[in-house]
Design an enzyme around this catalytic site. Sequence first.
Site, mmCIF file in Angstrom:
data_model
loop_
_atom_site.group_PDB
_atom_site.id
_atom_site.type_symbol
_atom_site.label_atom_id
_atom_site.label_comp_id
_atom_site.label_asym_id
_atom_site.label_seq_id
_atom_site.Cartn_x
_atom_site.Cartn_y
_atom_site.Cartn_z
ATOM 1 N N ALA A 547 0.837 -1.207 0.000
ATOM 2 C CA ALA A 547 0.000 0.000 0.000
ATOM 3 C C ALA A 547 0.866 1.249 0.000
ATOM 4 C CB ALA A 547 -0.922 -0.009 1.219
ATOM 5 N N ASN A 550 2.156 1.770 -3.595
ATOM 6 C CA ASN A 550 1.261 1.789 -4.751
ATOM 7 C C ASN A 550 -0.073 2.503 -4.554
ATOM 8 O OD1 ASN A 550 2.942 0.037 -6.477
ATOM 9 N ND2 ASN A 550 2.502 -1.509 -4.938
ATOM 10 N N TYR A 551 -0.511 2.676 -3.302
ATOM 11 C CA TYR A 551 -1.858 3.211 -3.097
ATOM 12 C C TYR A 551 -1.921 4.442 -2.198
ATOM 13 C CZ TYR A 551 -3.471 -1.115 -5.245
ATOM 14 O OH TYR A 551 -3.686 -2.147 -6.128
ATOM 15 N N LEU A 552 -0.843 4.758 -1.513
ATOM 16 C CA LEU A 552 -0.865 5.878 -0.569
ATOM 17 C C LEU A 552 -0.129 7.077 -1.151
ATOM 18 C CD1 LEU A 552 -0.161 3.935 2.751
ATOM 19 C CD2 LEU A 552 -2.360 4.701 1.843
#
Length: 593
Positions: A547, A550-552
């Site tokens: 995360a 890639n997502y934060l």
Amino acid sequence: MLLLWLRALCRRFQHVPRRVPSRQVSRGSKASRAGWGETSKSSVKWKQLEHKGPCFAPAYEPLPDGVRFFYDGKPVRLSLAAEEVATFYGKMLHLECTTKEVFRRNFFSDWQKEMTAEERKLITHLDKCDFSEIHRHFMERAEARRTLPREQKQKLKEEAEKLQQEFGYCILDGHREKIGNFKTEPPGLFRGRGDHPKMGMLKRRVMPEDVVINCSRDSKIPEPPAGHQWKEVRSDNTVMWLAAWVENIQNSFKYIILNPSSKPKGEMDWQKYEVARRLKGVVDKIRAQYQADWKSPEMKKRQLAVALYFIDKLALRTGNEKEEGETADTVGCCSLRVEHVRLHTPADGQEHVVELDFLGKDSIRYKNHVTVEKLVFQNLQHFMEDKDPRDDLFDALTTSSLNKHLQDLMEGLTAKVFRTYNASITLQEQLRVLTRAEDSLTCKVLAYNRANRAVAVLCNHQRAIPKTFEESMQTLQKKIETKKAQVAEAQVELQKAETDLRMRGDSKSKSFLQKQQRLLKLEEQLARLCTKATDKEENKQVALGTAKLNYLDPRISIAWCKRFGVPVEKIYNKTQRERFAWAFNQAGEDFEF
């Protein structure tokens, strides 16, 4: 099998990018070439691209004469091809995966394909194979590498740096940019994640004849290794990869791309998070719409609304369409089946609970009990009526129709954008709740990891408990007990010094202050150890890095560091700081996602 593979490629890349005439086509048909590449709405991504091509894994080095393979207690001299595959298994004997039946069965099946006819006739049972000498040989080699003299380690480091300088950089529009993964993956046995049905299969050696090279027309074409040629050389400036090939386990594309710290990759990261930030402005409207659609008389609209609710609330992926038996039985939102869902009927005012249990991406099990809205629960009951366990839950829905609906809601909206938005918002809100300005640095880092953990749980980023976990926790606990004893001893010494001072009627002496400072230091060290143990225990089955990378939105973390005086090195390692260099100047301490 070829037909299935071609159909899979067509579905994987629904849009074929604009073809740029290639300078050399040596192998492969038009159908096989059509799938190469990642598509993008923006056309030209570069004008100049020059590089050396991939660095290939070294050729197999045969085992020394003193290292033997045994079958049924007798030494057997294997052919080179069979011996190489045997070493892949021998290296892994200490790993748990080699005890799994699926792994063993897949390995033995692929290994036999590499044997000569005589070897296949002789070697018929894996249980009669003895790889212990091979295993010991590679363990000793690994230990020898660890204990090399400093001079030899420095020499190896210099050789690696030389390789990096030769293959690890490209020229992109006049700028020297670092390449991320310039080496092809060496051959070996596929492990996968979770209980992957293809674990143990042979990952074949990548050869130049498998590789498509992408570079500018006027640049020097990379030289393939002597005696080989490239599959194809093309000049497609609508994509950002430098080389590509298809790996043999899942027939998926592998790419050589720029390093995440490169300027183009940084710009792509920034754009990704900006799209997610745009969702913030319309997400309330989207949620209101899909909640209203739960009551729609149209079955398709209701299924679409419930699926979108799952994507939003549970961060599910859409789930790609694929051939039956083509790969692992992994599913996403659109491919959920009735057998993956259990409804727990509420009684006496209890909440509406849905149990989801299926294999997600990379065969990682997704198992969750989630409280849902009453209308969602009722719709699920209706969707499951008169269906067999293997029937689709959302039978009126396809991945493509869901993706089109997302695009209609907001340009650029995908399930991944929802995941990025919800992950970043969750981190920001959790940091706001968990962080206190007066806390110690150790407690602030623990708060950050807990916020990160909340995101990892949301996104189902799991990992197996490390084999060394119990041992490392015991070691840590011993350190804590030792430190507690030191604190207790320091407390006694300080009390004794304080009593002596009172008896003498002196003001605080230098000795007293030193004992006081020592106690404070020991208490700080104990607090850090206890916090480390808590952090380790809480995150033993959670993968925080996925995360974070890639997502934060990194600007959330950097702003938090600035606001609470936390060194960014405590949150991001050197590689991560290089990757997110673009975010440092953009994120003041008041940044809001």
